[in-house]
Design a protein around this motif. Structure first.
Motif, mmCIF file in Angstrom:
data_model
loop_
_atom_site.group_PDB
_atom_site.id
_atom_site.type_symbol
_atom_site.label_atom_id
_atom_site.label_comp_id
_atom_site.label_asym_id
_atom_site.label_seq_id
_atom_site.Cartn_x
_atom_site.Cartn_y
_atom_site.Cartn_z
ATOM 1 N N ASP A 99 65.934 90.425 50.342
ATOM 2 C CA ASP A 99 65.295 89.326 49.862
ATOM 3 C C ASP A 99 65.928 87.979 50.606
ATOM 4 O OD1 ASP A 99 64.152 87.323 48.676
ATOM 5 O OD2 ASP A 99 65.084 87.474 46.732
ATOM 6 N N VAL A 100 65.401 87.460 51.494
ATOM 7 C CA VAL A 100 66.043 86.361 52.337
ATOM 8 C C VAL A 100 65.345 85.141 51.488
ATOM 9 C CG1 VAL A 100 66.040 85.196 54.484
ATOM 10 C CG2 VAL A 100 65.626 87.535 54.485
ATOM 11 N N THR A 101 66.448 84.310 50.927
ATOM 12 C CA THR A 101 66.348 83.287 50.224
ATOM 13 C C THR A 101 66.587 81.876 51.057
ATOM 14 O OG1 THR A 101 68.553 83.189 49.247
ATOM 15 C CG2 THR A 101 66.814 84.468 48.019
ATOM 16 N N GLN A 102 67.296 82.031 52.054
ATOM 17 C CA GLN A 102 67.594 80.907 52.845
ATOM 18 C C GLN A 102 67.922 81.180 54.246
ATOM 19 O OE1 GLN A 102 69.429 77.379 51.232
ATOM 20 N NE2 GLN A 102 71.339 77.863 52.392
ATOM 21 N N ASP A 227 73.663 77.740 55.309
ATOM 22 C CA ASP A 227 73.993 79.341 55.508
ATOM 23 C C ASP A 227 72.701 80.023 55.229
ATOM 24 O OD1 ASP A 227 76.682 78.772 56.206
ATOM 25 O OD2 ASP A 227 77.098 78.719 54.077
ATOM 26 N N ALA A 228 72.789 81.242 55.799
ATOM 27 C CA ALA A 228 71.701 82.184 55.602
ATOM 28 C C ALA A 228 72.168 82.840 54.226
ATOM 29 C CB ALA A 228 71.748 83.274 56.599
ATOM 30 N N THR A 237 74.711 88.125 49.926
ATOM 31 C CA THR A 237 75.506 87.856 50.970
ATOM 32 C C THR A 237 75.055 86.577 51.570
ATOM 33 O OG1 THR A 237 75.852 90.318 51.707
ATOM 34 C CG2 THR A 237 75.964 88.828 53.409
ATOM 35 N N THR A 238 76.083 85.826 51.869
ATOM 36 C CA THR A 238 75.978 84.427 52.629
ATOM 37 C C THR A 238 76.696 84.557 53.922
ATOM 38 O OG1 THR A 238 76.438 83.379 50.407
ATOM 39 C CG2 THR A 238 76.454 82.097 52.388
ATOM 40 N N ILE A 244 73.686 88.955 60.656
ATOM 41 C CA ILE A 244 74.587 89.329 59.543
ATOM 42 C C ILE A 244 74.709 90.599 59.839
ATOM 43 C CG2 ILE A 244 74.846 89.382 57.065
ATOM 44 C CD1 ILE A 244 72.501 87.493 56.843
ATOM 45 N N ALA A 245 76.219 90.859 60.163
ATOM 46 C CA ALA A 245 76.692 92.149 60.511
ATOM 47 C C ALA A 245 77.573 92.909 59.614
ATOM 48 C CB ALA A 245 77.636 92.047 61.811
ATOM 49 N N ASN A 246 77.198 94.162 59.211
ATOM 50 C CA ASN A 246 77.882 95.113 58.409
ATOM 51 C C ASN A 246 77.856 94.722 57.072
ATOM 52 O OD1 ASN A 246 78.862 96.697 60.262
ATOM 53 N ND2 ASN A 246 80.530 95.308 60.963
ATOM 54 N N ALA A 247 76.780 93.768 56.555
ATOM 55 C CA ALA A 247 76.669 93.521 55.080
ATOM 56 C C ALA A 247 75.953 95.032 54.467
ATOM 57 C CB ALA A 247 75.547 92.517 54.898
ATOM 58 N N ILE A 248 75.495 95.590 55.490
ATOM 59 C CA ILE A 248 75.234 97.191 55.343
ATOM 60 C C ILE A 248 75.871 97.821 56.309
ATOM 61 C CG2 ILE A 248 73.376 98.800 55.223
ATOM 62 C CD1 ILE A 248 71.289 96.691 54.650
#
Length: 452
Positions: A99-102, A227-228, A237-238, A244-248
């Motif tokens: 879910d991309v909120t920003q 920020d994303a 995750t911000t 965005i690397a390695n959040a997963i």
């Protein structure tokens, strides 16, 4: 006495052919040496071709020689308008709700309108901050125009990440400051000192560029640094970047727009099957090359025999392999036909990948035991400096150098021999010619006496 300028002129004999024939005999050792050189050059060329096939063989073995080679995953976004993703060997198969909120954005500020880019603004010092870092730009009479200030900012040696530009609309020309990177940590602020109009905060002179969010804002905000923000299975995750690397683990998300979708990480069995087919193709190509060279320039070459034997020993070993329930390739769908050609049963391979993936992977990649792992190690030893191929090529090149020295010595001796023969036959030609002249004279005198 006249000098003989060409062999045989004096006697009428074909002395040139005699010398040529003698020199042909003298040249026979040199001809044999040059023939040997041609053979060695052909062997060196053959080794070049063979080394190329070994390089390809080594590359194909490397694609299956380690456990990471089998960690081939593909990341599939169900809505690529919202985000895309890439994966590495450290990823794991799974499905995730994203879910991309920003979306991350850059800070962008614009000045009020000036008449044009040549308009004089003022003098003083601009202090521009990008997040926690700042740099100063000195403005004097040489660069106090709108265009001069833009250039001075962009050319500042310690610029910490802002780009200045000029946009001209119906109202006039405006200086625009844009942060080079996205995220709140790259927000821009501007202060002025030593403004030539005596006021460091008003809207005239250099202070027209003063900006502090929540304070003096003489510049207008076109876009705000953000920020994303992404929720992954409910966890937030911000990131200052949209990448965005390695959040997963092992996955990089590339955020594009606000919204929700699903990300699927799956093992790419097609890529693994492709590597297996390349493995078989490289083996078949190598064996074909060995067969071709053994019936050509490298006939009975011990190096080829050694490599062929070592490769076949690997395939015939049949030892147990750590982490695998298989001991032979045929158990996983890779076999040899009656002509020794390796073939791949793709249906069988796909079946094994689905039912016993770890056994299949270790069959190839187990350290010191897997087939591809052992063959890559062998190829390394063949191709390394001072290895099997390198040593053989060095030996052939050394022989060529020795032969070149012998050839120079032979050619020198042949030149001296030809010079000697020509001198001897030229002397003989002159002598015989002189004798013939004397004989003819005596005969003519005797004939005259008889007539008297």
């Amino acid at each position: 006495m006249a000098t003989i300028s060409s062999l045989g002129v004096g006697t009428g004999l074909d002395l040139e052919s005699i010398v040529t024939g003698l020199m042909d005999l003298e040249r026979q050792p040199l001809d044999r040496l040059e023939s040997k050189q041609s053979i060695i050059n052909a062997q060196i060329s053959a080794y070049g071709s063979f080394k190329s096939k070994l390089d390809s063989f080594q590359t194909a073995m490397a694609s299956l020689a380690s456990a990471s080679s089998f960690k081939v995953f593909q990341a599939n976004s169900q809505d690529e308008d919202l985000f895309t993703a890439t994966s590495t060997s450290s990823a794991s198969a799974g499905s995730y709700n994203i879910d991309v909120t920003q979306v991350a954005s850059r800070d962008k500020l614009a000045s009020s309108a000036f008449t044009d880019y040549n308009s004089i603004v003022g003098e003083g010092t601009l202090s521009i901050s990008v997040g926690s870092e700042s740099f100063d730009v000195a403005i004097d009479s040489s660069n106090s125009s709108l265009a001069g200030i833009r250039t001075a900012i962009n050319n500042a040696s310690d610029n910490t990440g802002v780009t200045a530009s000029i946009i001209t609309d119906d109202s006039g020309a405006r200086l625009v400051l844009t942060s080079n990177e996205t995220g709140t940590e790259n927000a821009i602020s501007v202060s002025v000192s030593g403004d030539s109009d005596g006021n460091n905060a008003d809207t005239s002179g250099l202070s027209a560029f003063v900006y502090s969010s929540g304070g003096t804002e003489n510049l207008s905000s076109i876009s705000t640094a953000k920020d994303a923000i992404v929720n992954i299975d409910g966890f937030t995750t911000t990131s200052s970047s949209n990448s965005i690397a390695n959040a997963i683990d092992g996955v990089t998300l590339n955020v594009k727009d606000v919204g929700s979708s699903t990300l699927d990480i799956t093992r790419n069995d097609e890529a693994i099957l492709e590597s297996v087919n390349e493995f078989a193709s490289a083996y078949n190509t190598l064996m074909t090359e060995i067969k071709s060279q053994r019936s050509g320039q490298l006939e009975a070459d011990s190096t080829l025999l050694t490599i062929e034997r070592q490769v076949r020993d690997v395939f015939n070993s049949g030892a147990s392999i750590t982490g695998s329930s298989f001991s032979y390739l045929v158990e996983a769908g890779i076999s040899f036909d009656k002509n020794g050609v390796m073939t791949v049963d793709e249906d069988k391979v796909n079946e094994v990948l689905s039912s016993d993936f770890n056994s299949f992977a270790n069959l190839f990649s187990a350290e010191g035991e897997g087939f591809a792992n052992r063959l890559e190690s062998l190829a390394d030893t063949w191709l390394q400096t001072d290895g099997l191929i390198d040593s053989r090529e060095e030996g052939l090149n050394s022989r060529l150098k020795r032969m070149d020295t012998q050839k120079e010595q032979m050619e020198s001796r042949l030149e001296m021999t030809e010079t000697r023969l020509r001198a001897q036959y030229a002397a003989m030609d002159t002598l015989v010619s002189s004798l013939q002249s004397q004989g003819n004279y005596l005969i003519s005198q005797l004939s005259a006496m008889n007539s008297n």
